[in-house]
Design a protein around this motif. Structure first.
Motif, PDB file in Angstrom:
ATOM      1  N   PHE A 158     -15.320 -37.954  -5.150  1.00 32.13           N
ATOM      2  CA  PHE A 158     -14.859 -38.833  -4.072  1.00 32.13           C
ATOM      3  C   PHE A 158     -13.421 -39.277  -4.293  1.00 32.13           C
ATOM      4  CE2 PHE A 158     -14.005 -43.152  -2.573  1.00 32.13           C
ATOM      5  CZ  PHE A 158     -14.171 -42.953  -1.212  1.00 32.13           C
ATOM      6  N   ARG A 159     -12.662 -39.303  -3.207  1.00 30.16           N
ATOM      7  CA  ARG A 159     -11.358 -39.966  -3.208  1.00 30.16           C
ATOM      8  C   ARG A 159     -11.160 -40.593  -1.834  1.00 30.16           C
ATOM      9  NH1 ARG A 159      -7.168 -36.373  -1.163  1.00 30.16           N
ATOM     10  NH2 ARG A 159      -7.954 -34.261  -0.808  1.00 30.16           N
ATOM     11  N   ASP A 160     -10.384 -41.673  -1.810  1.00 31.13           N
ATOM     12  CA  ASP A 160     -10.160 -42.385  -0.560  1.00 31.13           C
ATOM     13  C   ASP A 160      -9.633 -41.426   0.504  1.00 31.13           C
ATOM     14  OD1 ASP A 160     -10.789 -44.483  -2.178  1.00 31.13           O
ATOM     15  OD2 ASP A 160      -8.919 -45.587  -1.909  1.00 31.13           O
ATOM     16  N   GLY A 161     -10.047 -41.648   1.737  1.00 29.99           N
ATOM     17  CA  GLY A 161      -9.575 -40.811   2.835  1.00 29.99           C
ATOM     18  C   GLY A 161     -10.468 -40.955   4.045  1.00 29.99           C
ATOM     19  N   ARG A 187     -12.091 -44.389   7.650  1.00 27.29           N
ATOM     20  CA  ARG A 187     -11.341 -44.303   6.405  1.00 27.29           C
ATOM     21  C   ARG A 187     -12.174 -45.024   5.349  1.00 27.29           C
ATOM     22  NH1 ARG A 187      -6.320 -42.986   5.128  1.00 27.29           N
ATOM     23  NH2 ARG A 187      -5.646 -43.031   7.312  1.00 27.29           N
ATOM     24  N   VAL A 188     -12.534 -44.302   4.290  1.00 28.13           N
ATOM     25  CA  VAL A 188     -13.400 -44.858   3.261  1.00 28.13           C
ATOM     26  C   VAL A 188     -12.581 -45.084   2.000  1.00 28.13           C
ATOM     27  CG1 VAL A 188     -15.530 -44.538   1.935  1.00 28.13           C
ATOM     28  CG2 VAL A 188     -15.353 -43.592   4.251  1.00 28.13           C
ATOM     29  N   ALA A 189     -12.664 -46.302   1.459  1.00 26.30           N
ATOM     30  CA  ALA A 189     -11.915 -46.653   0.259  1.00 26.30           C
ATOM     31  C   ALA A 189     -12.834 -47.326  -0.742  1.00 26.30           C
ATOM     32  CB  ALA A 189     -10.756 -47.590   0.610  1.00 26.30           C
ATOM     33  N   ARG A 242     -19.032 -50.776  -4.510  1.00 24.42           N
ATOM     34  CA  ARG A 242     -18.968 -50.978  -3.064  1.00 24.42           C
ATOM     35  C   ARG A 242     -17.853 -50.131  -2.457  1.00 24.42           C
ATOM     36  NH1 ARG A 242     -22.281 -54.821  -1.498  1.00 24.42           N
ATOM     37  NH2 ARG A 242     -21.365 -54.965   0.590  1.00 24.42           N
ATOM     38  N   LEU A 243     -18.011 -49.862  -1.164  1.00 25.61           N
ATOM     39  CA  LEU A 243     -17.024 -49.105  -0.412  1.00 25.61           C
ATOM     40  C   LEU A 243     -16.582 -49.922   0.800  1.00 25.61           C
ATOM     41  CD1 LEU A 243     -18.734 -45.572  -0.339  1.00 25.61           C
ATOM     42  CD2 LEU A 243     -16.821 -46.269  -1.795  1.00 25.61           C
ATOM     43  N   SER A 244     -15.337 -49.722   1.209  1.00 23.36           N
ATOM     44  CA  SER A 244     -14.836 -50.327   2.439  1.00 23.36           C
ATOM     45  C   SER A 244     -14.743 -49.247   3.510  1.00 23.36           C
ATOM     46  CB  SER A 244     -13.460 -50.951   2.218  1.00 23.36           C
ATOM     47  OG  SER A 244     -13.543 -52.082   1.380  1.00 23.36           O
ATOM     48  N   ARG A 266     -15.387 -34.707   4.089  1.00 21.06           N
ATOM     49  CA  ARG A 266     -14.029 -35.216   4.303  1.00 21.06           C
ATOM     50  C   ARG A 266     -13.434 -34.568   5.552  1.00 21.06           C
ATOM     51  NH1 ARG A 266     -10.431 -37.745   0.886  1.00 21.06           N
ATOM     52  NH2 ARG A 266      -8.230 -37.552   1.447  1.00 21.06           N
ATOM     53  N   VAL A 267     -12.787 -35.382   6.388  1.00 19.56           N
ATOM     54  CA  VAL A 267     -12.109 -34.860   7.576  1.00 19.56           C
ATOM     55  C   VAL A 267     -10.786 -34.252   7.151  1.00 19.56           C
ATOM     56  CG1 VAL A 267     -11.136 -35.444   9.833  1.00 19.56           C
ATOM     57  CG2 VAL A 267     -13.223 -36.588   9.048  1.00 19.56           C
ATOM     58  N   VAL A 268     -10.586 -32.968   7.479  1.00 18.46           N
ATOM     59  CA  VAL A 268      -9.411 -32.254   6.988  1.00 18.46           C
ATOM     60  C   VAL A 268      -8.491 -31.757   8.099  1.00 18.46           C
ATOM     61  CG1 VAL A 268     -10.530 -31.545   4.835  1.00 18.46           C
ATOM     62  CG2 VAL A 268     -10.762 -30.096   6.866  1.00 18.46           C
ATOM     63  N   TRP A 269      -8.925 -31.883   9.354  1.00 20.50           N
ATOM     64  CA  TRP A 269      -8.099 -31.380  10.466  1.00 20.50           C
ATOM     65  C   TRP A 269      -8.652 -31.961  11.749  1.00 20.50           C
ATOM     66  CZ3 TRP A 269      -8.923 -28.338  14.845  1.00 20.50           C
ATOM     67  CH2 TRP A 269      -7.803 -27.733  15.419  1.00 20.50           C
ATOM     68  N   LYS A 270      -7.781 -32.133  12.743  1.00 18.80           N
ATOM     69  CA  LYS A 270      -8.233 -32.610  14.039  1.00 18.80           C
ATOM     70  C   LYS A 270      -7.576 -31.794  15.148  1.00 18.80           C
ATOM     71  CE  LYS A 270      -4.686 -35.969  15.277  1.00 18.80           C
ATOM     72  NZ  LYS A 270      -4.438 -37.277  15.908  1.00 18.80           N
ATOM     73  N   GLY A 271      -8.222 -31.755  16.291  1.00 19.76           N
ATOM     74  CA  GLY A 271      -7.658 -31.100  17.461  1.00 19.76           C
ATOM     75  C   GLY A 271      -8.080 -31.870  18.705  1.00 19.76           C
ATOM     76  N   GLY A 272      -7.217 -31.918  19.705  1.00 19.25           N
ATOM     77  CA  GLY A 272      -7.566 -32.614  20.937  1.00 19.25           C
ATOM     78  C   GLY A 272      -6.495 -32.420  21.994  1.00 19.25           C
TER      79      GLY A 272
END
Length: 227
Positions: free
Chosen positions: A169-172, A186-188, A194-196, A219-225
């Motif tokens: 896991f890493r923040d993202g 966005r998870v931190a 605990r996680l935010s 993990r979200v790595v790309w978006k399109g729209g």
């Protein structure tokens, strides 16, 4: 003289993986069975006899936390969320990779119940382009964003690529499951187990949750729209 590989009598899969983990840690199957609130022979029967056929979600989660591995390592391949069919040798030689579009939305608002996890279509990406993006070998699925809490980064109706590889896991930006609800946030790490869960839209306050109450799908790595 060749020696038989340890646990070779157990086929590759979650039963073999669990046995290997137990032996590496020096944990007894009886003790692990008690850890998940089962009778002492429960996991022995699961591994040696295939009964039960699969571990329950809560049992997998508890064991995965104990061993410090991804929950998916203890699940049957067909159980893994948004799992695409493994690539054949022929498909690996193709310059293109087909990424399934999943008939489900990840809420960027108050949450949404999944209606199904069936691929209804696919995107085709250049294998070379994926490698250039650091996504060679990624386990990708495409799903649709629902809601406005991640605006302006992610808009309602955007399609996102989710990498489901069991990486540290890493923040993202991640797709997460809480109960029956899927969300993209966005998870931190917040410390203390605990996680935010953070929104881009400041109208939505941060949410603090116990890490054990959240399943990180990918993990979200790309978006399109549309523009």
């Amino acid at each position: 003289m060749s020696m038989a590989k340890p646990n070779a009598d157990i086929p590759e899969g979650p039963r073999r993986r669990l046995l290997d983990l137990a032996q590496e840690r020096g944990a007894s199957l009886a003790g692990l069975s008690e850890l998940i609130g089962r009778n002492p022979s429960y996991l022995q029967q699961f591994i040696r006899k295939g009964s039960p056929r699969k571990l329950g979600e809560d049992d997998r989660r508890t064991l995965a936390r104990f061993f410090g591995v991804a929950e998916g390592e203890l699940a049957e391949t067909k159980e893994k969320s948004y799992d695409a069919s493994p690539e054949s040798a022929d498909s690996r030689e193709s310059p293109w990779v087909e990424v399934p579009r999943i008939d489900i939305g990840a809420s960027a608002g108050p949450g949404a119940l999944p209606a199904g996890e069936t691929a209804f279509d696919a995107f085709r990406f250049s294998r070379r382009w994926l490698a250039e993006q650091g996504l060679e070998g990624a386990q990708l699925s495409a799903i649709t964003v629902e809601g406005d809490s991640m605006e302006p980064l992610l808009n309602d109706g955007d399609e996102i690529l989710v990498d489901r590889r069991p990486l540290p896991f890493r923040d993202g930006i991640h797709v997460v499951r809480m109960g029956d609800t899927l969300m993209v946030k966005r998870v931190a790490s917040a410390g203390g187990g605990r996680l935010s869960l953070l929104s881009q839209n400041l109208a939505y306050p941060p949410v603090s949750v116990a890490a054990e109450d959240v399943e990180i799908i990918g993990r979200v790595v790309w978006k399109g729209g549309r523009i």
